[in-house]
Write an enzyme that holds these catalytic residues in place. Structure first.
Site, mmCIF file in Angstrom:
data_model
loop_
_atom_site.group_PDB
_atom_site.id
_atom_site.type_symbol
_atom_site.label_atom_id
_atom_site.label_comp_id
_atom_site.label_asym_id
_atom_site.label_seq_id
_atom_site.Cartn_x
_atom_site.Cartn_y
_atom_site.Cartn_z
ATOM 1 N NE ARG A 1 -2.952 -1.011 -2.728
ATOM 2 C CZ ARG A 1 -4.261 -1.230 -3.007
ATOM 3 N NH1 ARG A 1 -4.966 -0.663 -3.898
ATOM 4 N NH2 ARG A 1 -4.632 -2.434 -2.585
ATOM 5 N NE ARG B 1 -8.394 -0.474 -5.323
ATOM 6 C CZ ARG B 1 -8.375 0.577 -4.305
ATOM 7 N NH1 ARG B 1 -8.203 1.770 -4.716
ATOM 8 N NH2 ARG B 1 -7.736 -0.021 -3.192
ATOM 9 C CB CYS C 1 -27.717 -0.367 -15.159
ATOM 10 S SG CYS C 1 -27.703 0.278 -16.792
ATOM 11 C CE1 TYR D 1 -4.099 -5.806 -7.004
ATOM 12 C CE2 TYR D 1 -3.213 -3.958 -6.116
ATOM 13 C CZ TYR D 1 -3.227 -5.271 -6.383
ATOM 14 O OH TYR D 1 -2.286 -6.115 -5.790
HETATM 15 C C1 LIG Z 1 0.762 -13.260 -2.669
HETATM 16 C C2 LIG Z 1 0.803 -11.711 -2.898
HETATM 17 N N1 LIG Z 1 1.874 -10.878 -2.963
HETATM 18 C C3 LIG Z 1 1.781 -9.504 -3.429
HETATM 19 C C4 LIG Z 1 0.345 -9.069 -3.327
HETATM 20 C C5 LIG Z 1 0.671 -7.681 -3.783
HETATM 21 O O1 LIG Z 1 0.059 -6.927 -3.100
HETATM 22 P P1 LIG Z 1 -0.035 -5.308 -3.022
HETATM 23 O O2 LIG Z 1 -0.462 -4.715 -4.376
HETATM 24 O O3 LIG Z 1 -0.980 -4.596 -2.021
HETATM 25 O O4 LIG Z 1 1.297 -4.849 -2.902
HETATM 26 C C6 LIG Z 1 -0.640 -9.645 -3.182
HETATM 27 C C7 LIG Z 1 -1.733 -8.963 -3.321
HETATM 28 O O5 LIG Z 1 -2.361 -8.401 -2.358
HETATM 29 C C8 LIG Z 1 -0.651 -11.110 -3.135
HETATM 30 O O6 LIG Z 1 -1.773 -11.737 -2.804
HETATM 31 N N1 LIG Z 2 -7.827 -5.644 -5.426
HETATM 32 C C1 LIG Z 2 -7.407 -5.157 -4.398
HETATM 33 C C2 LIG Z 2 -6.195 -5.450 -4.066
HETATM 34 C C3 LIG Z 2 -6.035 -6.950 -3.873
HETATM 35 C C4 LIG Z 2 -4.589 -7.571 -3.596
HETATM 36 C C5 LIG Z 2 -4.468 -8.799 -4.235
HETATM 37 N N2 LIG Z 2 -3.722 -9.802 -3.174
HETATM 38 C C6 LIG Z 2 -7.503 -3.682 -4.387
HETATM 39 O O1 LIG Z 2 -7.671 -3.019 -5.251
HETATM 40 O O2 LIG Z 2 -7.304 -2.960 -3.285
#
Ligand SMILES: Cc1ncc(COP(=O)(O)O)c(C=O)c1O
Ligand SMILES: N[C@@H](CCCC[NH3+])C(=O)O
Length: 439
Positions: free
Chosen positions: A300, A336, A367, A397
């Site tokens: 992220r 999200r 919908c 995401y």
């Molecule tokens: C093993 C692992 N590493 C890294 C991440 C990346 O997380 P973020 O996008 O919150 O940095 C995730 C997702 O949460 C994960 O499951």
């Molecule tokens: N999908 C989630 C994060 C998941 C992280 C994956 N390990 C989000 O948008 O916040």
């Protein structure tokens, strides 16, 4: 007219820099009301490529990669946040490693010639086919999630063990993974992590190179990472005493939070970078260990702010209780909001409006009554069909979690850089959807 009276008009005639914490670095609001990102007009982009669309600002993306690369750690970008072949190439060019968690992500990385030795394979339910593909490709590390998985691995293979440290990162329950009683990892407190270590060490064709933990996602609490380091270093010390091996790597996962709205708390990378190495070296000294090499897996924090979603307003409905601004996307391009109650802001793009801002719901086209992208968004009261809206901070995401719910095709990813736009992922079409239907 007095100077004070002239000032607002003068200010409006200048390009306005947007809040840096949620918009791409080079996003500028023009006096006309247009929004320009890295020299590309979003109004022109929408006319040329249609809406909805994900816009990805490459300088912001590269800037985030570089901010992480400046740390004294290996950085493995978490591809689940956003991955396509161009993205894999950018990540390779920036010198990062890559965390993949499925055969699809692995295939994407490999087909972009991402160096296999810099790939880490994750997953709590890796299939035989995924493990085979990883072995065939020569993936650098497999992060073992369970005892049973160890017996299914074939060597030679470097592995890490994903440990559940029992540390709460204080985040949304759906993305909290450092605590007990969730599906990921081998529990430290429950003893499964120790059994996993012994089991990997008993397989000479597997090389145990380190430990991994991931506390969860959208975390701001740096003390939680410090606690994880303390627990994992104590475990490394136990392993050294019991098995006589010093593991050279410690992977602290990702989880670094970003701001979605102005004023949201975000992860303080500078603070993390000053505190974590200190705790690591103090704890290692205490236990008589050499500090292992750190790996971080941000997803992220690398991609979110580089992206924004561009929608066209389809209809505006004034009910007796509120105004609904319905756009041409919604839950299928941004689940999200509904899944986690995530909050966003929206900005009118393409015309300047003097109208008073009012709270109104920006809703999607799906919908489901719950398909509300932004409850109580502050938008000009003269908002109307045909207007463009930009929603910032959708680089992570969003594309990766998009669906074709209601058989709505998925938006394209349009990369912008230095006045040019390029399609990174093309818009899905109804023909694409029908092609999978065998009837
Ligand atoms: C093993 C692992 N590493 C890294 C991440 C990346 O997380 P973020 O996008 O919150 O940095 C995730 C997702 O949460 C994960 O499951
Ligand atoms: N999908 C989630 C994060 C998941 C992280 C994956 N390990 C989000 O948008 O916040």
């Amino acid at each position: 007219m007095t100077l004070a009276e002239l000032l607002p008009t003068y200010r409006r005639s200048l390009p306005e820099k947007l809040p840096a914490e949620i918009w791409p670095d080079a996003a500028v609001a023009m006096p006309s009301g247009d929004l320009v990102v890295s020299g590309v007009s979003l109004t022109e982009l929408a006319d040329r490529f249609g809406t909805p669309g994900y816009v990805l600002d490459l300088p912001t993306l590269r800037g985030q990669c570089r901010a992480y690369r400046a740390l004294d750690a290996e950085i493995a970008y978490a591809g689940k946040a956003f991955l396509c072949r161009r993205m894999a190439r950018l990540i390779a060019e920036e010198g990062l490693s890559l965390d993949v968690c499925s055969g699809g992500e692995l295939a994407t990385a490999l087909s972009a010639d991402f160096p296999a030795e810099r790939i880490l394979l994750h997953g709590n339910a890796k299939t035989d086919a995924e493990l085979r593909s990883a072995a065939q490709a020569g993936v650098g590390r497999v992060v073992v999630d369970s005892l049973a998985e160890i017996d299914r691995l074939s060597g030679p293979q470097d592995v890490l063990i994903r440990v559940t440290p029992g540390v709460d990162g204080h985040t949304h329950r759906a993305v909290a993974t450092g605590v007990e009683d969730q599906k990921f990892g081998a529990s430290l407190a429950g003893g499964q992590a120790a059994v996993a270590v012994a089991r990997v060490l008993a397989r000479p064709e597997l090389r145990l190179v380190g430990l991994h933990c991931h506390l969860g996602s959208q975390i701001t609490d740096i003390a939680a990472y410090e606690e994880a380091v303390r627990r994992l270093v104590a475990f490394l010390a136990e392993i050294a005493v019991r098995h006589g091996v010093a593991l050279p790597q410690l992977n602290l996962g990702g989880g670094h939070a970003v701001a979605y709205c102005p004023g949201d708390a975000a992860f303080d990378l500078r603070c993390f970078a000053s505190r974590i190495p200190r705790v690591l070296s103090d704890e290692c000294r205490k236990h008589g260990l050499l500090p292992p090499r750190l790996t971080l897996e941000p997803g992220r924090a690398i991609a979110a702010r580089a992206g924004l979603t561009l929608y066209r307003v389809v209809t505006v409905k004034h009910s007796s209780t509120r105004t609904y601004v319905a756009v041409d996307g919604g839950f299928s391009d941004n689940p999200r909001a509904e899944l986690y109650g995530a909050r966003y802001t929206a900005r009118l793009v393409g015309r300047f409006s003097n109208a008073q801002k009012r709270a109104m719901h920006v809703v999607g086209r799906h919908c489901e009554a719950g398909d509300v992208l932004i409850p109580d968004a502050q938008l000009p009261s003269d908002i109307r069909a045909g207007d463009l809206l930009a929603v910032p901070c959708t680089g992570a995401y969003h594309h990766s979690m998009a669906s074709t719910y209601n058989l709505v095709p998925r938006p394209p990813v349009l990369a912008v850089d230095d006045g040019e736009a390029e399609i990174w992922v093309r818009r899905e079409t109804e023909t694409d959807l029908l092609r999978r239907d065998t009837a």
